[in-house]
Scaffold this motif. Sequence first.
Motif, PDB file in Angstrom:
ATOM      1  N   ARG A 157       0.800  -1.229   0.000  1.00 44.68           N
ATOM      2  CA  ARG A 157       0.000   0.000   0.000  1.00 44.68           C
ATOM      3  C   ARG A 157       0.831   1.276   0.000  1.00 44.68           C
ATOM      4  NH1 ARG A 157      -5.229  -0.389  -0.977  1.00 44.68           N
ATOM      5  NH2 ARG A 157      -5.694   1.301   0.489  1.00 44.68           N
ATOM      6  N   HIS A 158       2.110   1.178   0.357  1.00 48.38           N
ATOM      7  CA  HIS A 158       2.966   2.353   0.491  1.00 48.38           C
ATOM      8  C   HIS A 158       4.333   2.097  -0.129  1.00 48.38           C
ATOM      9  CE1 HIS A 158       0.223   2.735   4.043  1.00 48.38           C
ATOM     10  NE2 HIS A 158       0.198   3.994   3.645  1.00 48.38           N
ATOM     11  N   LYS A 159       5.072   3.189  -0.298  1.00 47.14           N
ATOM     12  CA  LYS A 159       6.475   3.079  -0.663  1.00 47.14           C
ATOM     13  C   LYS A 159       7.225   2.358   0.454  1.00 47.14           C
ATOM     14  CE  LYS A 159      10.124   6.039  -2.568  1.00 47.14           C
ATOM     15  NZ  LYS A 159      10.472   7.439  -2.948  1.00 47.14           N
ATOM     16  N   GLY A 160       8.075   1.417   0.081  1.00 49.40           N
ATOM     17  CA  GLY A 160       8.874   0.686   1.051  1.00 49.40           C
ATOM     18  C   GLY A 160      10.142   1.431   1.391  1.00 49.40           C
ATOM     19  N   GLY A 161      11.138   0.709   1.920  1.00 53.26           N
ATOM     20  CA  GLY A 161      12.368   1.390   2.261  1.00 53.26           C
ATOM     21  C   GLY A 161      13.330   0.541   3.058  1.00 53.26           C
ATOM     22  N   LEU A 162      14.349   1.218   3.588  1.00 53.51           N
ATOM     23  CA  LEU A 162      15.385   0.604   4.411  1.00 53.51           C
ATOM     24  C   LEU A 162      15.130   0.964   5.871  1.00 53.51           C
ATOM     25  CD1 LEU A 162      18.200  -0.936   4.021  1.00 53.51           C
ATOM     26  CD2 LEU A 162      19.221   1.304   4.475  1.00 53.51           C
ATOM     27  N   GLY A 163      15.155  -0.042   6.738  1.00 56.19           N
ATOM     28  CA  GLY A 163      14.896   0.201   8.149  1.00 56.19           C
ATOM     29  C   GLY A 163      15.921  -0.466   9.048  1.00 56.19           C
ATOM     30  N   SER A 164      16.033   0.034  10.260  1.00 56.94           N
ATOM     31  CA  SER A 164      16.939  -0.558  11.233  1.00 56.94           C
ATOM     32  C   SER A 164      16.457  -0.215  12.631  1.00 56.94           C
ATOM     33  CB  SER A 164      18.375  -0.038  11.027  1.00 56.94           C
ATOM     34  OG  SER A 164      19.309  -0.748  11.816  1.00 56.94           O
ATOM     35  N   ALA A 165      16.842  -1.048  13.614  1.00 59.21           N
ATOM     36  CA  ALA A 165      16.494  -0.821  15.009  1.00 59.21           C
ATOM     37  C   ALA A 165      17.405  -1.685  15.868  1.00 59.21           C
ATOM     38  CB  ALA A 165      15.025  -1.164  15.275  1.00 59.21           C
ATOM     39  N   SER A 166      17.454  -1.368  17.165  1.00 57.90           N
ATOM     40  CA  SER A 166      18.308  -2.138  18.068  1.00 57.90           C
ATOM     41  C   SER A 166      17.671  -2.269  19.439  1.00 57.90           C
ATOM     42  CB  SER A 166      19.681  -1.469  18.199  1.00 57.90           C
ATOM     43  OG  SER A 166      19.582  -0.246  18.910  1.00 57.90           O
ATOM     44  N   LEU A 167      18.202  -3.185  20.231  1.00 59.02           N
ATOM     45  CA  LEU A 167      17.836  -3.353  21.630  1.00 59.02           C
ATOM     46  C   LEU A 167      19.079  -3.765  22.418  1.00 59.02           C
ATOM     47  CD1 LEU A 167      14.449  -5.313  21.475  1.00 59.02           C
ATOM     48  CD2 LEU A 167      14.776  -2.980  22.355  1.00 59.02           C
ATOM     49  N   VAL A 168      19.187  -3.244  23.627  1.00 60.14           N
ATOM     50  CA  VAL A 168      20.233  -3.682  24.547  1.00 60.14           C
ATOM     51  C   VAL A 168      19.556  -4.455  25.674  1.00 60.14           C
ATOM     52  CG1 VAL A 168      22.096  -2.972  26.077  1.00 60.14           C
ATOM     53  CG2 VAL A 168      21.642  -1.676  23.984  1.00 60.14           C
ATOM     54  N   LEU A 169      19.980  -5.698  25.865  1.00 55.37           N
ATOM     55  CA  LEU A 169      19.380  -6.555  26.882  1.00 55.37           C
ATOM     56  C   LEU A 169      19.950  -6.244  28.259  1.00 55.37           C
ATOM     57  CD1 LEU A 169      19.413  -9.985  24.983  1.00 55.37           C
ATOM     58  CD2 LEU A 169      17.875  -8.032  24.730  1.00 55.37           C
ATOM     59  N   ASP A 170      19.262  -6.708  29.286  1.00 48.69           N
ATOM     60  CA  ASP A 170      19.716  -6.468  30.655  1.00 48.69           C
ATOM     61  C   ASP A 170      21.113  -7.036  30.894  1.00 48.69           C
ATOM     62  OD1 ASP A 170      17.307  -5.244  31.119  1.00 48.69           O
ATOM     63  OD2 ASP A 170      16.405  -6.950  32.169  1.00 48.69           O
ATOM     64  N   LEU A 298      20.119 -17.678  24.137  1.00 44.33           N
ATOM     65  CA  LEU A 298      19.784 -17.623  22.716  1.00 44.33           C
ATOM     66  C   LEU A 298      18.303 -17.358  22.477  1.00 44.33           C
ATOM     67  CD1 LEU A 298      20.842 -17.795  19.852  1.00 44.33           C
ATOM     68  CD2 LEU A 298      20.537 -20.281  19.931  1.00 44.33           C
ATOM     69  N   GLY A 299      17.436 -17.909  23.323  1.00 40.67           N
ATOM     70  CA  GLY A 299      16.003 -17.671  23.157  1.00 40.67           C
ATOM     71  C   GLY A 299      15.653 -16.203  23.291  1.00 40.67           C
ATOM     72  N   LEU A 300      16.226 -15.540  24.293  1.00 42.34           N
ATOM     73  CA  LEU A 300      15.956 -14.122  24.496  1.00 42.34           C
ATOM     74  C   LEU A 300      16.590 -13.275  23.404  1.00 42.34           C
ATOM     75  CD1 LEU A 300      14.733 -11.907  26.238  1.00 42.34           C
ATOM     76  CD2 LEU A 300      16.837 -11.913  27.610  1.00 42.34           C
ATOM     77  N   ILE A 301      17.775 -13.651  22.968  1.00 41.39           N
ATOM     78  CA  ILE A 301      18.435 -12.918  21.883  1.00 41.39           C
ATOM     79  C   ILE A 301      17.613 -13.029  20.599  1.00 41.39           C
ATOM     80  CG2 ILE A 301      20.487 -12.864  20.408  1.00 41.39           C
ATOM     81  CD1 ILE A 301      22.091 -13.767  22.894  1.00 41.39           C
ATOM     82  N   GLY A 302      17.106 -14.221  20.318  1.00 37.75           N
ATOM     83  CA  GLY A 302      16.256 -14.397  19.145  1.00 37.75           C
ATOM     84  C   GLY A 302      14.959 -13.605  19.245  1.00 37.75           C
ATOM     85  N   HIS A 303      14.378 -13.580  20.439  1.00 39.34           N
ATOM     86  CA  HIS A 303      13.162 -12.789  20.666  1.00 39.34           C
ATOM     87  C   HIS A 303      13.427 -11.303  20.407  1.00 39.34           C
ATOM     88  CE1 HIS A 303       9.560 -11.184  22.498  1.00 39.34           C
ATOM     89  NE2 HIS A 303      10.235 -10.646  23.507  1.00 39.34           N
ATOM     90  N   ALA A 304      14.552 -10.811  20.926  1.00 40.02           N
ATOM     91  CA  ALA A 304      14.914  -9.411  20.712  1.00 40.02           C
ATOM     92  C   ALA A 304      15.142  -9.129  19.234  1.00 40.02           C
ATOM     93  CB  ALA A 304      16.168  -9.065  21.510  1.00 40.02           C
ATOM     94  N   ALA A 305      15.748 -10.084  18.521  1.00 36.05           N
ATOM     95  CA  ALA A 305      15.981  -9.906  17.090  1.00 36.05           C
ATOM     96  C   ALA A 305      14.664  -9.789  16.328  1.00 36.05           C
ATOM     97  CB  ALA A 305      16.810 -11.067  16.550  1.00 36.05           C
ATOM     98  N   ALA A 306      13.674 -10.599  16.709  1.00 33.95           N
ATOM     99  CA  ALA A 306      12.367 -10.530  16.056  1.00 33.95           C
ATOM    100  C   ALA A 306      11.699  -9.185  16.307  1.00 33.95           C
ATOM    101  CB  ALA A 306      11.469 -11.672  16.543  1.00 33.95           C
ATOM    102  N   ILE A 307      11.791  -8.675  17.534  1.00 38.42           N
ATOM    103  CA  ILE A 307      11.223  -7.367  17.844  1.00 38.42           C
ATOM    104  C   ILE A 307      11.936  -6.277  17.052  1.00 38.42           C
ATOM    105  CG2 ILE A 307      10.954  -5.633  19.667  1.00 38.42           C
ATOM    106  CD1 ILE A 307      10.489  -7.921  21.624  1.00 38.42           C
ATOM    107  N   CYS A 308      13.264  -6.347  17.010  1.00 35.22           N
ATOM    108  CA  CYS A 308      14.023  -5.361  16.232  1.00 35.22           C
ATOM    109  C   CYS A 308      13.644  -5.394  14.764  1.00 35.22           C
ATOM    110  CB  CYS A 308      15.517  -5.610  16.385  1.00 35.22           C
ATOM    111  SG  CYS A 308      16.214  -5.124  17.982  1.00 35.22           S
ATOM    112  N   LEU A 309      13.441  -6.580  14.216  1.00 34.85           N
ATOM    113  CA  LEU A 309      13.111  -6.679  12.800  1.00 34.85           C
ATOM    114  C   LEU A 309      11.721  -6.131  12.511  1.00 34.85           C
ATOM    115  CD1 LEU A 309      13.801  -7.389   9.973  1.00 34.85           C
ATOM    116  CD2 LEU A 309      13.416  -9.815  10.478  1.00 34.85           C
ATOM    117  N   ALA A 310      10.751  -6.430  13.370  1.00 31.99           N
ATOM    118  CA  ALA A 310       9.411  -5.869  13.186  1.00 31.99           C
ATOM    119  C   ALA A 310       9.454  -4.347  13.210  1.00 31.99           C
ATOM    120  CB  ALA A 310       8.467  -6.390  14.267  1.00 31.99           C
ATOM    121  N   ARG A 311      10.173  -3.782  14.175  1.00 28.33           N
ATOM    122  CA  ARG A 311      10.294  -2.331  14.271  1.00 28.33           C
ATOM    123  C   ARG A 311      11.027  -1.755  13.071  1.00 28.33           C
ATOM    124  NH1 ARG A 311      13.864  -2.245  18.842  1.00 28.33           N
ATOM    125  NH2 ARG A 311      13.849   0.033  18.676  1.00 28.33           N
TER     126      ARG A 311
END
Length: 338
Positions: A157-170, A298-311
């Motif tokens: 529905r819209h123009k796409g693009g390049l995105g990035s995001a990060s998270l720092v875990l506890d 690894l489970g938490l790191i993978g979870h954070a990666a999924a959140i970063c990718l969605a964002r």
Amino acid sequence: MTPGPKNLITDVPGLLVGNAQDEALKSGTTVLTSDQAFTASVHVMGGAPGTRETDLLAPDKSVAQVDAITLSGGSAFGLDACSGVSDALRSQGRGYLVGDAVVPIVPGAILFDLLNGGDKGWDENPYRALGKTAFEQAAEDFDLGTAGAGTGALAARHKGGLGSASLVLDSGVTVGALVAANPLGSVTTPGDRHFWAAPFEFDGEFGGLGPDSSAGLGMPAPSRKAQAMRLAQPEKGNTTIAIVATDAVLSKPQCQRLAVAAHDGIARAILPAHTPGDGDLVFGVSTGAQSVNAEAELGLIGHAAAICLARSIARAIYLATPAAGDLLPCWSAPHDLS
């Protein structure tokens, strides 16, 4: 978990990203690299991928580390961007040692942007030069939205693009994502304003409108993209390609598990996702700077990666900017097709 200082994949220490694009072409290339080789693997869930050197990233294959990963527009032509990156690495004496020979290993993936209104009448494939330029531009800061591999990207529905995001875990581990979003599906709910990824947003990074309060949102609106490209089959001409990275010490098989987990981020941000006509692919990268109990974390790191990718996907569309000859509106300028 909180975003890193730049809210970019380069919050993972040591990683650099470079972009190169051609406005007339309406296409470009993005390169992830580092001063040191990094461990990498990949997982493909789309039905129409376009790739180079990805078989080598399987856990049972011999080369565990690479010096760069390339994301590019241009469909099959865009795979030549990897050659430009390889040329630049070779000039620096970097690559996989085979006796006295140095062989740069540059995995890459492409998206389809050949029907987006840009001038594709080249005499010589432009992507090799774009790849070399992108590598030479690599830095901690880089542009998002209409930049690099996302320059000519289009969502439903819209123009796409390049995105990035990060998270720092506890634990102090940093996780980041980088994506060129060109999906068959939509990144917004019906009505085109609320992002599917809204539940995972931090600090208004893609508008702060929050989740859509409507019910029954499972059926997305018709694709403007297919109509604009005059495609009788909407499932052709798509793909979301991404890299997720961490500074945690991960083996090559664990990098693949990281990539597998990160695909959840695509499914959370795009509807539908992983279709037969998308080449959805995620590279998983570890720089190995942080020693952790990888089995436990690894489970938490993978979870954070999924959140970063969605964002990252939502940010890619949110930050896209209008350009002359665009086929689709930007989220930020829904009526501007000048």
